[in-house]
Scaffold this active site. Structure first.
Site, PDB file in Angstrom:
ATOM      1  CG  ASN A   8      -1.607   1.113   1.393  1.00  0.00           C
ATOM      2  OD1 ASN A   8      -1.644   2.179   0.512  1.00  0.00           O
ATOM      3  ND2 ASN A   8      -2.359   1.477   2.741  1.00  0.00           N
ATOM      4  CE  LYS A  10      -0.250   3.240   4.745  1.00  0.00           C
ATOM      5  NZ  LYS A  10      -0.292   3.303   6.228  1.00  0.00           N
ATOM      6  CG  HIS A  91      -5.831   1.675   5.147  1.00  0.00           C
ATOM      7  ND1 HIS A  91      -5.591   2.940   5.999  1.00  0.00           N
ATOM      8  CD2 HIS A  91      -4.809   0.971   5.000  1.00  0.00           C
ATOM      9  CE1 HIS A  91      -4.245   2.764   6.404  1.00  0.00           C
ATOM     10  NE2 HIS A  91      -3.906   1.649   6.001  1.00  0.00           N
ATOM     11  CD  GLU A  93      -2.900   5.544   6.585  1.00  0.00           C
ATOM     12  OE1 GLU A  93      -2.706   5.572   5.483  1.00  0.00           O
ATOM     13  OE2 GLU A  93      -2.052   5.018   7.493  1.00  0.00           O
ATOM     14  CD  GLU A 158      -3.521  -2.655   7.326  1.00  0.00           C
ATOM     15  OE1 GLU A 158      -2.404  -2.574   6.836  1.00  0.00           O
ATOM     16  OE2 GLU A 158      -4.114  -1.394   7.140  1.00  0.00           O
ATOM     17  N   GLY A 164       2.522   2.266  10.833  1.00  0.00           N
ATOM     18  CA  GLY A 164       3.423   3.206  10.831  1.00  0.00           C
ATOM     19  C   GLY A 164       4.207   3.515  11.943  1.00  0.00           C
ATOM     20  CB  SER A 203       4.928  -1.896  11.976  1.00  0.00           C
ATOM     21  OG  SER A 203       4.646  -0.255  12.609  1.00  0.00           O
TER      22      SER A 203
HETATM   23  P1  PGA Z   1       2.774   0.355   7.527  1.00  0.00           P
HETATM   24  O1  PGA Z   1       1.306   0.468   6.980  1.00  0.00           O
HETATM   25  O2  PGA Z   1       3.327  -1.158   7.037  1.00  0.00           O
HETATM   26  O3  PGA Z   1       3.695   1.465   7.168  1.00  0.00           O
HETATM   27  O4  PGA Z   1       2.557   0.236   9.159  1.00  0.00           O
HETATM   28  C1  PGA Z   1       0.268  -0.637   6.986  1.00  0.00           C
HETATM   29  C2  PGA Z   1      -0.842  -0.064   6.184  1.00  0.00           C
HETATM   30  O5  PGA Z   1      -1.380   1.026   6.433  1.00  0.00           O
HETATM   31  O6  PGA Z   1      -1.392  -0.895   5.353  1.00  0.00           O
END
Ligand code: PGA
Length: 243
Positions: A8, A10, A91, A93, A158, A164, A203
């Site tokens: 992803n 983003k 997601h 976000e 997640e 992150g 992560s």
């Molecule tokens: P990350 O994000 O691997 O940077 O923690 C995962 C995600 O949001 O899909």
């Protein structure tokens, strides 16, 4: 079933860098199924790069409606036409930044299915919810209300607090949550639920991927930050257990 490793991107990436990234992935042998989810403008050029490679492409969102006056949104059909086969929906976000409720996510999943896209539906609890002992209930509620009756696709667990941050749940917590998700899916969708892939996200890095991907009921990973460098993404994919 081979592991599924989805990246992803983003709101990262560029047209200038996408070609080299695609070339690096194509040059590598992977026993996992790779899915790259870049921003919308990169879908069509990356679809052209990946053609015939077996590497799949996904979007990061779609609108619930087929077409219409929705400035700035993109329809599932256009995403499909651009060459994507998958779409990340719900997601955390999107849920946080754009107020996407479970009902909105369910409508988007239905739209994706209607356009022939495979949805990757994200669920996960906040840190406060985990601390309060509510993580499983929160995730089960998300599953119950974010998936339409005709759901077919992938689930990504997640935990919001792991995205992150460099932090991941313990192996025991991931195992317990994936088992709970499997139970919920099997209850909701008796035919497809037992085999629906459940990815872990939050992560995931080359250093922890082998341990995470070997956990029971973990069918792959949804990778954010570590998907931006082809070498890191490929290292994660190389950690997938052989089938
Ligand atoms: P990350 O994000 O691997 O940077 O923690 C995962 C995600 O949001 O899909």
């Amino acid at each position: 079933m081979p592991s599924i490793i989805a990246g992803n991107w983003k709101m990262n990436g560029s047209l200038a860098a996408a070609g080299g990234y695609a070339d690096a992935l194509k040059a590598a042998e992977s026993r996992a199924l790779l899915i790259i989810c870049p921003p919308f403008p990169l879908l069509a050029p990356m679809a052209a790069s990946f053609e015939g490679s077996g590497i799949a492409l996904g979007a990061q969102d779609c609108h619930a409606r087929v077409s219409g006056a929705h400035t700035g949104d993109v329809s599932a059909a256009l995403i499909r036409e651009a060459g994507a086969t998958h779409v990340i929906l719900g997601h955390s976000e999107r849920r946080a930044d754009h107020g996407e409720s479970n009902a909105i996510v369910a409508a988007k999943v239905a739209a994706a299915l209607g356009a022939g896209l495979i949805p990757i539906v994200c669920v996960g609890e906040s840190e406060a919810e985990r601390d309060a002992g509510e993580a499983e209930e929160v995730v089960k509620t998300q599953l119950r209300h974010s998936l339409p009756e005709n759901f077919a696709g992938l689930i990504a667990y997640e935990p919001v607090w792991a995205i992150g941050t460099g932090r991941t749940p313990s192996a025991a917590d991931i195992t317990a949550m994936h088992a709970a998700i499997r139970d919920a899916l099997t209850g909701q969708f008796p035919a497809s639920g037992p085999a629906t892939p459940i990815l872990y996200g939050g992560s995931v890095k080359p250093e922890n991927a082998a341990v995470l991907l070997a956990l029971p009921q973990v069918g792959g990973a949804l990778v954010g930050g570590a998907s931006l460098k082809a070498a890191d993404f490929l290292a994660i994919a190389a950690s997938a257990p052989s089938v």
